[in-house]
Design a protein around this motif. Structure first.
Motif, mmCIF file in Angstrom:
data_model
loop_
_atom_site.group_PDB
_atom_site.id
_atom_site.type_symbol
_atom_site.label_atom_id
_atom_site.label_comp_id
_atom_site.label_asym_id
_atom_site.label_seq_id
_atom_site.Cartn_x
_atom_site.Cartn_y
_atom_site.Cartn_z
ATOM 1 N N ARG A 20 3.555 11.693 2.264
ATOM 2 C CA ARG A 20 4.912 11.319 1.821
ATOM 3 C C ARG A 20 5.764 10.905 3.022
ATOM 4 N N GLN A 21 5.654 11.672 4.106
ATOM 5 C CA GLN A 21 6.430 11.345 5.304
ATOM 6 C C GLN A 21 5.970 10.027 5.924
ATOM 7 N N GLN A 22 4.666 9.808 5.993
ATOM 8 C CA GLN A 22 4.150 8.553 6.548
ATOM 9 C C GLN A 22 4.635 7.365 5.720
ATOM 10 N N LEU B 4 1.921 9.612 -5.081
ATOM 11 C CA LEU B 4 2.258 10.932 -4.566
ATOM 12 C C LEU B 4 3.352 11.607 -5.390
ATOM 13 N N ALA B 5 4.089 10.829 -6.158
ATOM 14 C CA ALA B 5 5.127 11.379 -7.038
ATOM 15 C C ALA B 5 4.583 11.670 -8.433
ATOM 16 N N SER B 6 3.315 11.401 -8.643
ATOM 17 C CA SER B 6 2.694 11.581 -9.950
ATOM 18 C C SER B 6 1.803 12.828 -9.940
ATOM 19 N N ARG C 203 7.033 4.362 7.052
ATOM 20 C CA ARG C 203 6.562 2.972 7.051
ATOM 21 C C ARG C 203 7.452 2.073 6.212
ATOM 22 N N VAL C 204 7.776 2.502 5.007
ATOM 23 C CA VAL C 204 8.604 1.684 4.125
ATOM 24 C C VAL C 204 10.002 1.565 4.706
ATOM 25 N N PHE D 107 0.833 -1.208 0.000
ATOM 26 C CA PHE D 107 0.000 0.000 0.000
ATOM 27 C C PHE D 107 0.868 1.259 0.000
ATOM 28 N N HIS D 108 1.853 1.308 0.897
ATOM 29 C CA HIS D 108 2.669 2.515 1.016
ATOM 30 C C HIS D 108 3.599 2.706 -0.179
ATOM 31 N N ARG D 109 4.055 1.636 -0.773
ATOM 32 C CA ARG D 109 4.872 1.781 -1.985
ATOM 33 C C ARG D 109 4.025 2.312 -3.142
ATOM 34 N N ARG D 110 2.824 1.802 -3.291
ATOM 35 C CA ARG D 110 1.937 2.299 -4.358
ATOM 36 C C ARG D 110 1.523 3.741 -4.099
ATOM 37 N N LEU D 111 1.262 4.045 -2.849
ATOM 38 C CA LEU D 111 0.899 5.407 -2.494
ATOM 39 C C LEU D 111 2.072 6.354 -2.755
ATOM 40 N N THR D 112 3.283 5.934 -2.444
ATOM 41 C CA THR D 112 4.470 6.742 -2.731
ATOM 42 C C THR D 112 4.545 7.054 -4.222
#
Length: 74
Positions: free
Chosen positions: A61-63, A44-46, A67-68, A36-41
């Protein structure tokens, strides 16, 4: 942006003030917290991140980084 990506961003923004909700993310999206956090990252970069206010995007981005990084032993 796909409906899945929109849903992820809305979900993440809703839970951002509380530090996220990994259990609900798994139930809703079928993704492990790391996935989830990798996909969200990536989202967030898009350009998709423009749908969020700057403070929320920065918080997410910080969360994600926390987490990662924590799961990878950093």
């Amino acid at each position: 942006m796909s409906p899945f990506e929109i849903d992820m961003l809305e979900f993440a923004a809703e839970w951002a003030p509380y530090g996220g909700n990994d259990e609900a993310a798994f139930l809703r999206f079928g993704l492990t917290p790391d996935q989830f956090h990798r996909r969200l990252t990536h989202l967030l970069a898009s350009p998709a991140a423009r749908t969020l206010d700057n403070a929320t995007a920065a918080r997410l981005r910080q969360q994600c980084a926390d987490r990662v990084g924590r799961r990878s032993g950093r």
